[in-house]
Design a protein around this motif. Structure first.
Motif, mmCIF file in Angstrom:
data_model
loop_
_atom_site.group_PDB
_atom_site.id
_atom_site.type_symbol
_atom_site.label_atom_id
_atom_site.label_comp_id
_atom_site.label_asym_id
_atom_site.label_seq_id
_atom_site.Cartn_x
_atom_site.Cartn_y
_atom_site.Cartn_z
ATOM 1 N N PHE A 64 49.473 63.146 36.335
ATOM 2 C CA PHE A 64 49.170 62.537 35.039
ATOM 3 C C PHE A 64 50.429 61.874 34.484
ATOM 4 O O PHE A 64 51.512 62.458 34.542
ATOM 5 C CB PHE A 64 48.710 63.589 34.022
ATOM 6 N N VAL A 65 50.260 60.704 33.927
ATOM 7 C CA VAL A 65 51.331 60.111 33.111
ATOM 8 C C VAL A 65 50.828 60.161 31.673
ATOM 9 O O VAL A 65 49.716 59.675 31.376
ATOM 10 C CB VAL A 65 51.627 58.656 33.526
ATOM 11 N N ILE A 326 47.169 59.075 30.338
ATOM 12 C CA ILE A 326 46.680 59.523 29.029
ATOM 13 C C ILE A 326 47.520 58.847 27.956
ATOM 14 O O ILE A 326 48.749 58.976 27.942
ATOM 15 C CB ILE A 326 46.803 61.060 28.886
ATOM 16 N N VAL A 327 46.857 58.122 27.094
ATOM 17 C CA VAL A 327 47.578 57.401 26.035
ATOM 18 C C VAL A 327 47.488 58.218 24.750
ATOM 19 O O VAL A 327 46.402 58.494 24.254
ATOM 20 C CB VAL A 327 46.991 55.988 25.835
ATOM 21 N N ARG A 598 37.484 58.933 27.994
ATOM 22 C CA ARG A 598 37.793 57.848 28.933
ATOM 23 C C ARG A 598 37.508 56.513 28.264
ATOM 24 O O ARG A 598 36.452 56.338 27.637
ATOM 25 C CB ARG A 598 36.932 57.993 30.189
ATOM 26 N N VAL A 599 38.441 55.586 28.387
ATOM 27 C CA VAL A 599 38.253 54.258 27.780
ATOM 28 C C VAL A 599 37.148 53.520 28.534
ATOM 29 O O VAL A 599 37.178 53.438 29.772
ATOM 30 C CB VAL A 599 39.577 53.450 27.838
ATOM 31 N N VAL A 605 41.820 55.642 32.403
ATOM 32 C CA VAL A 605 42.613 55.600 31.166
ATOM 33 C C VAL A 605 41.934 56.499 30.141
ATOM 34 O O VAL A 605 40.766 56.279 29.784
ATOM 35 C CB VAL A 605 42.760 54.162 30.613
ATOM 36 N N ARG A 606 42.643 57.510 29.707
ATOM 37 C CA ARG A 606 42.109 58.464 28.746
ATOM 38 C C ARG A 606 42.935 58.358 27.465
ATOM 39 O O ARG A 606 44.144 58.056 27.523
ATOM 40 C CB ARG A 606 42.206 59.914 29.293
#
Ligand SMILES: Cc1cc2nc3c(=O)[nH]c(=O)nc-3n(C[C@H](O)[C@H](O)[C@H](O)COP(=O)(O)OP(=O)(O)OC[C@H]3O[C@@H](n4cnc5c(N)ncnc54)[C@H](O)[C@@H]3O)c2cc1C
Length: 646
Positions: A64-65, A326-327, A598-599, A605-606
């Motif tokens: 994960f980033v 993950i943003v 989730r986008v 992209v979460r």
């Protein structure tokens, strides 16, 4: 002779706010004893490829980033790396919060405003607030805004979350979130404050307890019931989120702030071999490419997060995630990064010159924020904490806090709050138990989440708090007290946009405060109640006048609604709770993420932070952000277990 002449490193710059005016001397003391001051590193690991010339071969990938080491980001980094087989890169634009003394001193948070630990944003001019452009501070350090905030700890109303679920956020109702409020919390009881402790989390890492309160706020809380607002010793029980209270706060048993960085990333966690923390580094773009194997060919996968440490001239790096990106950049940063990456409406992206990758109307739409307008009182000598703005007069308190962790510097300053329904307030400021028959200015259905929830807060502080206390009090040596009417379920909705495709430019923040006229009436109902509170003992016995609005106490008591509204237009400010700018919800109704966060239109992209709130919570939101992050970490763990089992 200025203090700086005989205390090395102690500046004589005039203090702007409570707490000592400059951190140098005491910060050195604190840091010398604190290895956490060096949490994280700004040295980019060699494993991250420089974008130019750096191929994917041999490049380390993380499971994960996490973009943003703020309130939610720290929770996620900590929880995900409990599994030694999961690797995480946490990227944060600021430094460690433990380097900031004013983050650790509960009363010091205002001193972080306009420093490098603050994003220091501002809104576009607000037509309904005398066309003013308003300051929007956000924490820029590990812990994010949890390291800069006023530390109020509040679950808000269970109906807030049940309304989320009813709007389509399946699983995010009170029953889904309550276990995570409890899991996060490590509550320290206080012998003088009896509450039902069985309703509270005890074993959690995030410390909560009782900060100091001033005599004037103690009196304010006692005046509540006589003015018609029942006392509530604990807002954080699910049966009753209303009433007047002295706040509990995220302050630990030593009298220090418990940010999510302090709580979730102690040395035993930040030294985990599977966790890398990169500080002073900005996520500037999500690199999106068609997602192989997706049923919809338009689906995009984030193949890397672009990172930079300076706006120009420096290297560009790329961090890659095997699983998810993950943003967690907060209610302004998250929609900004999505838009800069080409995720958003075509019109917005075209205007900013950004190539569209995913059509997603809701990005940056639906922004909500809590706005307040205050009355600024003079109080009897020795009853407020205004003296903390003088560095000389602060010294005994500083010594007390350093040695015992107690005293005025243990105050979170936003010490008291009253939560109620604006349609129960009559023109004369009296409060009824129901709206039935109440003759007040609010004569329409209020925007509360349900029948037992509030839409209005009166918050108070034992200091002069005009313009975030950046504007000095007229008589700095006098005792001041601020009471403010606060919209906690506003009708007005705003937007977050971008000027360009560069994440180094400030986002365009337009909360459109008071643009729905009903909000103006709700705000005014709070002024009616504040008049009554100011005339009710024991508070009334401690107040000696009003500095603002002009005209003194008599003027305030006699002011017309038009005059009060003009005062609000000229002085109202954010109480720092932006959310809902990338909401959970159906795509066609403006949702940006599905209930698994989730986008839409992407495979990996979460989002996880205050931006995903489907609607405003009716109170102070940091506990909700933490509960959302705790739950999301569990969801990711379950997804992983399912993948491993498959
Ligand atoms: C002054 C103030 C007082 C407040 N008082 C209270 C209170 O008393 N009680 C309460 O409940 N709530 C309070 N709040 C609100 C609460 O703190 C926030 O709602 C909550 O902390 C938001 O959490 P978040 O994870 O969404 O965002 P944040 O905690 O703001 O985290 C976002 C993180 O992302 C980082 N970041 C942003 N952009 C980038 C980028 N491009 N690259 C890398 N990193 C980036 C930021 O530096 C930050 O660390 C207050 C907020 C402020 C600012």
């Amino acid at each position: 002779m200025p203090l700086s002449s005989f205390l090395p490193g102690f500046s004589s710059a005039p203090p702007r706010y409570a707490g000592v005016s400059e951190p140098s001397l005491f910060a050195s003391l604190a840091h010398a004893a604190d290895p956490d001051a060096h949490k994280g590193t700004s040295s980019v690991p060699e494993a991250l490829s420089a974008r130019e010339g750096g191929g994917a071969a041999g490049v380390r990938q993380f499971d994960f980033v996490i973009c943003g080491g703020g309130t939610a980001g720290c929770v996620l980094a900590s929880r995900l790396t409990e599994d030694p087989d999961v690797s995480v890169l946490l990227v944060e634009a600021g430094e460690s919060d433990q380097r900031q003394l004013f983050s650790r001193v509960p009363a010091g948070w205002g001193n972080l405003f306009e420093t490098p630990a603050d994003w220091n944003f501002s809104t576009v001019p607000q037509p309904e607030l005398s066309n003013r452009s308003l300051f929007q501070p956000r924490g820029k350090m590990l812990g994010g805004s949890s390291a800069m905030n006023a530390q109020i700890y509040q679950h808000c109303s269970r109906e807030d979350y049940d309304a989320w679920e009813a709007s389509g956020a399946t699983g995010w109702g009170w029953s889904g979130l309550q276990p995570y409020f409890a899991k996060a919390e490590g509550f320290t009881p206080h012998p003088a404050h009896k509450i039902d402790e069985s309703m509270r989390g005890k074993e959690g890492v995030w410390k909560t307890g009782y900060p100091t309160t001033s005599p004037v706020v103690d009196a304010w809380v006692k005046s509540g019931p006589a003015a018609g607002v029942p006392h509530n010793p604990d807002l954080n029980i699910e049966t009753n989120p209303n009433g007047i209270t002295r706040f509990q706060a995220t302050v630990d048993s030593k009298g220090q702030r418990s940010s999510t960085s302090a709580a979730y990333l102690p040395p035993s966690v930040y030294s985990r071999p599977n966790l890398s923390i990169l500080t002073s580094t900005r996520c500037t773009k999500l690199l999106l490419a068609p997602s192989p194997g997706a049923s919809d060919p338009a689906t995009q996968r984030c193949v890397g997060v672009e990172l930079q440490q300076s706006p120009d001239g420096g290297k560009t790096y790329v961090a890659r995630a095997k699983q998810d990106v993950i943003v967690s950049l907060g209610a302004f940063g998250t929609p900004q990064l999505l838009l800069c990456s080409g995720v958003g409406s075509k019109a917005k992206l075209d205007a900013a010159g950004v190539e569209q990758k995913v059509e997603l109307e809701g990005v940056g739409e639906g922004l909500k924020d809590h706005v307040l307008a205050g009355v600024f009182f003079r109080a009897k000598n020795g009853t407020s904490f205004e003296f903390l703005k003088s560095q000389v007069r602060t010294i005994p308190s500083l010594v007390r806090w350093l040695v015992f962790g107690t005293g005025p510097l243990r105050s979170n300053l936003a010490e008291g709050g009253a939560f109620l329904r604006s349609d129960t307030i009559a023109h004369d400021g009296s409060v009824s138990s129901s709206s039935e028959g109440t003759k007040g200015i609010v004569d329409f259905p209020i925007n509360a989440s349900g029948k037992t929830s509030s839409d209005l807060e009166i918050v108070c502080a034992p200091v002069w708090y005009l313009n975030h206390a950046l504007t000095p009090a007229p008589v700095p040596s006098a005792d001041s007290f601020t009471m403010a009417s606060t919209l906690i379920k506003p009708f007005s909705t705003g937007t977050v946009g971008i000027r360009s495709g560069s994440a180094w430019d400030e986002p365009v923040i337009d909360p459109r405060y008071l643009s729905d006229k009903r909000d103006q009436k709700v705000l005014l109902s709070g002024f009616h109640l504040m008049r009554r509170l100011a005339q009710t003992a024991p508070l009334a016995d401690l107040l000696t006048g009003v500095d603002l609005p002009a005209g003194g106490m008599e003027g305030f008591l006699a002011a017309t609604d038009t005059e009060l509204l003009q005062h609000a237009r000229d002085t109202a400010e954010t109480i720092y709770h932006p959310f809902c700018s990338a909401r959970i919800g159906a795509r066609e109704k403006g949702g940006v993420v599905d209930p698994s966060l989730r986008v839409y239109g992407t495979s990996n992209v979460r989002l996880c932070d205050a931006s995903v709130f489907p609607d405003a919570v009716s109170g102070h939101p940091q506990a909700a952000v933490v509960a959302v992050a705790e739950k999301f970490a569990d969801m990711l763990r379950a997804e992983r277990m399912a993948r491993v089992a498959a």
